[in-house]
Design a protein around this motif. Structure first.
Motif, short mmCIF file in Angstrom:
data_model
loop_
_atom_site.label_atom_id
_atom_site.label_comp_id
_atom_site.label_asym_id
_atom_site.label_seq_id
_atom_site.Cartn_x
_atom_site.Cartn_y
_atom_site.Cartn_z
N GLU A 101 0.74 -1.22 -0.03
CA GLU A 101 0.02 -0.13 -0.15
C GLU A 101 0.87 1.25 0.10
O GLU A 101 1.91 1.48 0.40
CB GLU A 101 -0.97 0.05 1.18
N LEU A 102 0.23 2.25 -0.81
CA LEU A 102 0.75 3.58 -0.86
C LEU A 102 2.42 3.51 -1.29
O LEU A 102 3.02 4.45 -1.36
CB LEU A 102 0.95 4.02 0.70
N GLN A 141 -3.37 -1.24 -1.95
CA GLN A 141 -4.08 -0.01 -1.84
C GLN A 141 -3.40 1.36 -1.90
O GLN A 141 -2.41 1.22 -1.21
CB GLN A 141 -4.73 -0.10 -0.16
N ASN A 142 -3.89 2.03 -2.70
CA ASN A 142 -3.23 3.42 -2.81
C ASN A 142 -2.03 3.20 -3.58
O ASN A 142 -1.22 4.23 -3.61
CB ASN A 142 -3.19 4.29 -1.73
N ASP A 171 -8.31 1.84 -4.49
CA ASP A 171 -7.86 3.00 -4.96
C ASP A 171 -6.27 2.90 -5.46
O ASP A 171 -5.43 3.88 -5.58
CB ASP A 171 -7.59 4.06 -3.64
N SER A 175 -10.36 2.15 -8.02
CA SER A 175 -9.05 1.97 -8.61
C SER A 175 -8.87 2.38 -9.97
O SER A 175 -10.00 2.70 -10.66
CB SER A 175 -8.40 0.66 -8.44
#
Lengths: 251, 442
Positions: free
Chosen positions: B195-196, B224-225, B253, B280
């Motif tokens: 994530e991120l 995620q992200n 996302d 997303s």
């Protein structure tokens, strides 16, 4: 500069121009006006070499050479420039690439070497400022995503850099707001010189408020039905085209 | 029959099977056994399969490709590599599918970032745990015969793992090089971006002048992200057969972009499939250039599974001589995927009367509040544009070359990594008439 004699042009079997006579001397500005369908655009296309037209009679001589025999790119290299009514978008080719390709084609045609990269940038950036354009335009694809006004300005930018001898402006004022019209007109006026001629094809008199023509010709039904000075444009603005067409019909 | 043929492969490959990677990993052994069953039963895809109706791979029935063995090629020198290996990137090199430590450049990776041979990763309990559920996690063995073939016989590949919240400062390249005549190269790659995180990746496929079969399956997990850009540059030998499958799972996302340059091989097929979770986004770009008798097939599938997803697709093809290009794009919007915003475009330029483009966009929409559009064109160069350039002093032939180049260059220009951009530009230019194109001015 340009001598058009008894020029007849057809599209398919349909005659569009029916005997045009026009003499353009160096330094002169000629406005060709006329209603829709009169053959104005055909005239600018045939002079610049667009395909799809057949010359059935007459001639066009440019600087002593048969203009109609030359392919479009040779005309352009010889100094004929058409500013398009609807400039074409060319994604994937940057403005600066096209300018370089065009300028170097002309130089090669004249037996000169390729333009120096630094000189070229200096030249181009100067003209960009003249037309109040953003330098970023140079690196964008040719006309892609440009507004109507930006496209027309880009045409004048190309003209300013290529320094043609005969400039044909096809409905340059169409789609321009008043500010853009002023900038484009100033650009054109700055290019006026004793050895450069202009043919301005326009439906409206508006452009002629900013670029003062030496001669105005009225095209109707494929023929020049009246010629005069700048004042003729004003008369047309006032009376419209119908009185001329009527006069021609009764003649 | 494909079945008979797959049995022949399975029999001939039986000897080599004991040397495949991951021998000590029970779940993988089970997966391989399942894949062999799957492949034996169904074989390579046949044109009666709707997803393969334009692409006939029956050449694999006639031509047997032996399992590629680990080798050292004297041709692959530092000088040779320069043409394909990016200088401003980390790179992992696979020669005939096997990791080459000698040619790889992996020093000074950011802390926590893993870029390593898949075979090595499978020998290490720590990494093997990461890989469980990832290998065959984004694609199922029954997706098609190539995926099953690959699942049964991949010899190596790469594991790339980017930990959470990390932006990887330089791109990571996986360079696949084929050197052996009449061999089949099977690689599996697993890319995990937590994530991120953010990472730019390049998969390059290249080969020496010989006939081979390259089968590469890549599974990508975008957390995620997270934001993953994957460039694929397929410049295989002109006698090669290439199958590349990229299968992606995007978490909520997550953003995924794929730039797919299909330039090489005599027969090439590329699959790019992605599943989109809530909000997303994915962007799938493609450029395929076909000359001579090349056949280049591109297959995309975007599954909008949850609401607010965005997908953009633009595939462009330029086909000359007797080349054939295929685009099959499928967008599926699930009932639950309200507010999906999807656009799919495929544009083809035919330069010869013998060239062919087959295009089939498909939208399957089960939700009622969505914005989905698709557009397809197959055509020649625009005469208006040619005249415009001529009126700007450019002769007709140069104008045609410029416009052809420009059509393709729109996709090349999307690549923001300078060295990669230049590499692709060079490859594009060598494949089409350059008369009148001045590279110095671009």
């Amino acid at each position: 500069m340009l001598s058009i004699k008894n020029l007849h042009v057809s599209v398919g079997d349909k005659p569009i121009l029916k005997g045009i006579n026009l003499e353009i001397k160096p330094g002169e500005i000629h406005a060709i006006m006329g209603p829709n369908g009169s053959g104005k655009s055909t005239l600018s296309h045939i002079l610049s070499g667009k395909s799809g037209y057949t010359v059935t009679e007459g001639s066009a001589t440019y600087q002593g050479k048969d203009l109609l025999e030359m392919p479009p790119e040779i005309r352009a290299r010889e100094g004929v420039f058409l500013a398009f009514q609807y400039p074409v978008e060319i994604p994937g080719v940057s403005n600066v690439y096209l300018l370089k390709a065009a300028l170097n084609s002309i130089r090669k045609h004249q037996g000169q070497s390729e333009v120096d990269a630094m000189d070229f940038l200096t030249l181009v950036k100067g003209k960009v400022r003249l037309l109040e354009m953003d330098e970023k335009f140079l690196y964008r694809a040719v006309n892609e995503g440009f507004s109507g006004g930006e496209k027309k300005r880009n045409e004048i930018l190309q003209m300013a850099i290529l320094e043609p001898k005969l400039c044909i402006l096809d409905e340059t004022d169409s789609g321009l707001d008043i500010d853009a019209l002023k900038i484009v007109s100033e650009g054109v006026n700055s290019l006026r010189s004793p050895d450069r001629s202009f043919v301005m094809v326009t439906h409206y008199q508006r452009l002629l408020d900013y670029i003062k023509p030496d001669f105005v010709h009225v095209l109707a039904n494929g023929q020049i039905v009246k010629s005069g000075g700048a004042e003729l444009a004003l008369e047309l603005e006032e009376k419209g085209y119908s009185w001329l067409e009527d006069a021609e019909a009764s003649a | 029959m494909a079945k008979a043929n797959s049995s022949a492969y399975v029999e001939r490959y039986a000897d080599g099977a004991s040397s495949l990677c991951g021998q000590t990993v029970p779940w993988l052994q089970q997966q391989r056994a399942d894949a062999i069953l799957q492949f034996t039963e169904y074989g390579f895809p046949a044109i009666r399969d709707e997803d393969w109706r334009y692409t006939n791979v029956s050449v694999l029935d006639k031509q047997h490709f032996a399992m590629a063995q680990k080798s050292v090629s004297a041709v692959i020198t530092a000088d040779w590599l320069k043409a394909y290996q990016l200088v401003d990137a980390w790179s992992l090199v696979l020669v005939d599918g096997y990791f080459s430590a000698e040619h790889s450049v992996l020093a000074d990776l950011p802390e926590g970032v893993t870029v390593m041979s898949l075979a090595k990763a499978l020998q290490d309990a720590q990494y093997a745990t990461v890989l469980e559920g990832k290998i065959n996690g984004a694609v199922s063995q029954d997706e098609n015969g190539f995926v099953a073939f690959n699942g049964a016989y991949f010899v190596d590949g790469v594991l790339i793992h980017v930990p959470a919240k990390l932006q990887v400062s330089k791109p990571i390249q996986v360079l696949h090089i084929a050197t052996q005549e009449l061999t089949a190269i099977n690689t599996r790659s697993v890319i995990v971006a937590d994530e991120l995180s953010e990472v730019q990746l390049i998969e390059t496929f290249v080969g020496l002048e010989c006939a081979y079969l390259s089968v590469a399956v890549t599974e990508v997990f975008v957390g995620q992200n997270a934001n993953v850009t994957l460039h694929k540059v397929q410049v295989e030998s002109e006698k090669a057969i290439h199958f590349g499958g990229t299968y992606v799972k995007q978490a909520r996302d997550a953003r995924f972009r794929h730039d797919n340059f299909a330039l090489g091989a005599v027969l090439a097929r590329s699959d790019v499939h992605t599943d989109l979770d809530h909000a997303s986004e994915c962007e799938l770009n493609g450029l395929y250039l076909g000359v001579k008798r090349q056949h280049i097939d591109n297959h995309t599938r975007i599954n909008h599974l949850k609401p607010h997803g965005i997908s953009r697709q633009l595939y462009k093809g330029v086909l000359d001589d007797r080349a054939r290009g295929v685009f099959q794009g499928r967008v599926v919007v699930a009932e639950d995927a309200q507010k999906t915003d999807s656009q799919m475009n495929n544009r083809n330029l035919l330069l010869s009367s013998d060239a062919e483009a087959d295009t089939k966009p498909q939208l399957e929409i089960y939700a009622d509040d969505v914005k989905c559009a698709h557009g397809v064109t197959v055509g020649q160069l625009d005469e208006k544009s040619i005249f415009y350039l001529q009126s700007r002093c450019v002769d007709e032939e140069t104008a045609r070359n410029m416009l052809t180049f420009a059509f393709a260059n729109e996709m090349v220009d999307k690549v923001k990594i300078k060295s990669l951009h230049d590499l692709i530009l060079g490859q594009v230019l060598t494949r089409f008439p350059q008369e009148g194109i001045n590279k110095e001015w671009l």
